[in-house]
Motif scaffolding. Structure first.
Motif, mmCIF file in Angstrom:
data_model
loop_
_atom_site.group_PDB
_atom_site.id
_atom_site.type_symbol
_atom_site.label_atom_id
_atom_site.label_comp_id
_atom_site.label_asym_id
_atom_site.label_seq_id
_atom_site.Cartn_x
_atom_site.Cartn_y
_atom_site.Cartn_z
ATOM 1 N N TRP A 1 0.832 -1.207 0.000
ATOM 2 C CA TRP A 1 0.000 0.000 0.000
ATOM 3 C C TRP A 1 0.857 1.243 0.000
ATOM 4 O O TRP A 1 1.993 1.246 0.434
ATOM 5 C CB TRP A 1 -0.973 -0.019 1.175
ATOM 6 C CG TRP A 1 -0.381 0.431 2.464
ATOM 7 C CD1 TRP A 1 0.378 -0.305 3.309
ATOM 8 C CD2 TRP A 1 -0.467 1.734 3.039
ATOM 9 N NE1 TRP A 1 0.748 0.446 4.387
ATOM 10 C CE2 TRP A 1 0.252 1.712 4.246
ATOM 11 C CE3 TRP A 1 -1.084 2.911 2.656
ATOM 12 C CZ2 TRP A 1 0.360 2.808 5.071
ATOM 13 C CZ3 TRP A 1 -0.965 4.006 3.477
ATOM 14 C CH2 TRP A 1 -0.257 3.947 4.667
ATOM 15 N N ASP A 2 0.275 2.319 -0.517
ATOM 16 C CA ASP A 2 0.907 3.633 -0.510
ATOM 17 C C ASP A 2 -0.199 4.678 -0.562
ATOM 18 O O ASP A 2 -1.382 4.345 -0.506
ATOM 19 C CB ASP A 2 1.908 3.787 -1.662
ATOM 20 C CG ASP A 2 1.266 3.644 -3.036
ATOM 21 O OD1 ASP A 2 0.017 3.619 -3.150
ATOM 22 O OD2 ASP A 2 2.018 3.552 -4.023
ATOM 23 N N TYR A 3 0.188 5.931 -0.656
ATOM 24 C CA TYR A 3 -0.776 7.029 -0.655
ATOM 25 C C TYR A 3 -1.805 6.868 -1.765
ATOM 26 O O TYR A 3 -3.009 7.018 -1.533
ATOM 27 C CB TYR A 3 -0.035 8.360 -0.814
ATOM 28 C CG TYR A 3 -0.954 9.564 -0.842
ATOM 29 C CD1 TYR A 3 -1.286 10.214 0.330
ATOM 30 C CD2 TYR A 3 -1.487 10.040 -2.041
ATOM 31 C CE1 TYR A 3 -2.125 11.318 0.321
ATOM 32 C CE2 TYR A 3 -2.327 11.136 -2.058
ATOM 33 C CZ TYR A 3 -2.650 11.773 -0.881
ATOM 34 O OH TYR A 3 -3.484 12.859 -0.888
ATOM 35 N N PHE B 1 -3.407 16.511 0.616
ATOM 36 C CA PHE B 1 -3.256 15.449 1.597
ATOM 37 C C PHE B 1 -4.588 14.797 1.908
ATOM 38 O O PHE B 1 -5.645 15.310 1.551
ATOM 39 C CB PHE B 1 -2.614 15.958 2.895
ATOM 40 C CG PHE B 1 -3.315 17.142 3.516
ATOM 41 C CD1 PHE B 1 -4.457 16.989 4.275
ATOM 42 C CD2 PHE B 1 -2.813 18.417 3.344
ATOM 43 C CE1 PHE B 1 -5.097 18.077 4.854
ATOM 44 C CE2 PHE B 1 -3.434 19.521 3.909
ATOM 45 C CZ PHE B 1 -4.583 19.340 4.659
ATOM 46 N N ILE B 2 -4.514 13.648 2.581
ATOM 47 C CA ILE B 2 -5.669 12.969 3.166
ATOM 48 C C ILE B 2 -5.603 13.264 4.661
ATOM 49 O O ILE B 2 -4.534 13.141 5.273
ATOM 50 C CB ILE B 2 -5.593 11.452 2.927
ATOM 51 C CG1 ILE B 2 -5.612 11.134 1.436
ATOM 52 C CG2 ILE B 2 -6.726 10.736 3.659
ATOM 53 C CD1 ILE B 2 -5.253 9.690 1.109
ATOM 54 N N ALA B 3 -6.712 13.649 5.253
ATOM 55 C CA ALA B 3 -6.709 14.000 6.672
ATOM 56 C C ALA B 3 -7.831 13.280 7.414
ATOM 57 O O ALA B 3 -8.932 13.110 6.888
ATOM 58 C CB ALA B 3 -6.880 15.505 6.839
ATOM 59 N N ARG C 1 -2.343 13.464 8.935
ATOM 60 C CA ARG C 1 -2.340 13.943 7.547
ATOM 61 C C ARG C 1 -1.362 13.091 6.759
ATOM 62 O O ARG C 1 -0.204 12.970 7.151
ATOM 63 C CB ARG C 1 -1.940 15.406 7.463
ATOM 64 C CG ARG C 1 -2.988 16.341 7.995
ATOM 65 C CD ARG C 1 -2.573 17.768 7.810
ATOM 66 N NE ARG C 1 -3.632 18.665 8.224
ATOM 67 C CZ ARG C 1 -3.512 19.968 8.322
ATOM 68 N NH1 ARG C 1 -2.362 20.542 8.027
ATOM 69 N NH2 ARG C 1 -4.522 20.707 8.696
ATOM 70 N N LEU C 2 -1.838 12.499 5.672
ATOM 71 C CA LEU C 2 -1.018 11.654 4.816
ATOM 72 C C LEU C 2 -0.782 12.383 3.501
ATOM 73 O O LEU C 2 -1.718 12.950 2.929
ATOM 74 C CB LEU C 2 -1.731 10.328 4.573
ATOM 75 C CG LEU C 2 -2.049 9.586 5.873
ATOM 76 C CD1 LEU C 2 -3.533 9.433 6.046
ATOM 77 C CD2 LEU C 2 -1.352 8.264 5.896
ATOM 78 N N ALA D 1 3.632 11.024 6.510
ATOM 79 C CA ALA D 1 2.445 11.375 7.286
ATOM 80 C C ALA D 1 2.869 12.212 8.478
ATOM 81 O O ALA D 1 3.918 11.973 9.074
ATOM 82 C CB ALA D 1 1.715 10.126 7.758
ATOM 83 N N ASP D 2 2.068 13.199 8.825
ATOM 84 C CA ASP D 2 2.257 13.978 10.039
ATOM 85 C C ASP D 2 1.187 13.560 11.034
ATOM 86 O O ASP D 2 -0.009 13.572 10.706
ATOM 87 C CB ASP D 2 2.144 15.481 9.774
ATOM 88 C CG ASP D 2 3.358 16.044 9.070
ATOM 89 O OD1 ASP D 2 4.410 15.381 9.058
ATOM 90 O OD2 ASP D 2 3.253 17.158 8.530
#
Length: 137
Positions: A16-18, A66-68, A90-91, A97-98
């Motif tokens: 898997w990845d973003y 990003f995805i949040a 956040r990705l 990711a943060d």
């Protein structure tokens, strides 16, 4: 809590990845993530605390940058006090990711100490994505 534990036992997504996560979220899937904070680093490069966290994508935002996802939940602090913890994840498309963790007073919602901010990588085992299993009856 039980759905988080069940989610942590579901099979992990392979490779898997973003981009894969973005596609699956756009298709309506709501996976869980298991995050090993020791594999993430703070701004100084130090490893995160010895904690494994689980987060479900029950609500999220898909933005161009990003995805949040975020959530707030009660927890018992190391001193035994009941606090709230605000967690924001956040990705990013570069597979980082943060993760921001903030402890809050449950009565006033004021911060109790500084936030912990960690940088994690999506591809080094610090974050594992799993299918969510339905809650047991």
């Amino acid at each position: 809590m039980l759905p988080d534990v069940l989610a942590a036992t579901a099979p992990a997504w392979a490779g898997w990845d973003y981009a894969k996560l973005d596609r699956k979220l756009r298709d309506g899937e709501k996976p869980s993530m298991v995050i090993d904070l020791t594999k993430c680093v703070d701004a100084s490069g130090a490893s995160g605390p010895p904690v494994i966290a689980a987060s479900n994508f029950t609500t999220y935002n898909l933005t161009p940058r990003f995805i949040a996802t975020s959530q707030t939940h009660p927890f018992e602090a190391s001193n035994g006090a009941m606090l709230l913890e605000y967690v924001r994840l956040r990705l990013f498309p570069d597979n980082t990711a943060d993760l921001s963790l903030k402890q809050l007073n449950p009565v006033t919602y004021e911060a109790v100490g500084p936030a912990t901010v960690l940088r994690c990588r999506l591809t080094d085992g610090s974050i594992t994505v799993r299918d969510r299993r339905p809650a047991a009856d």
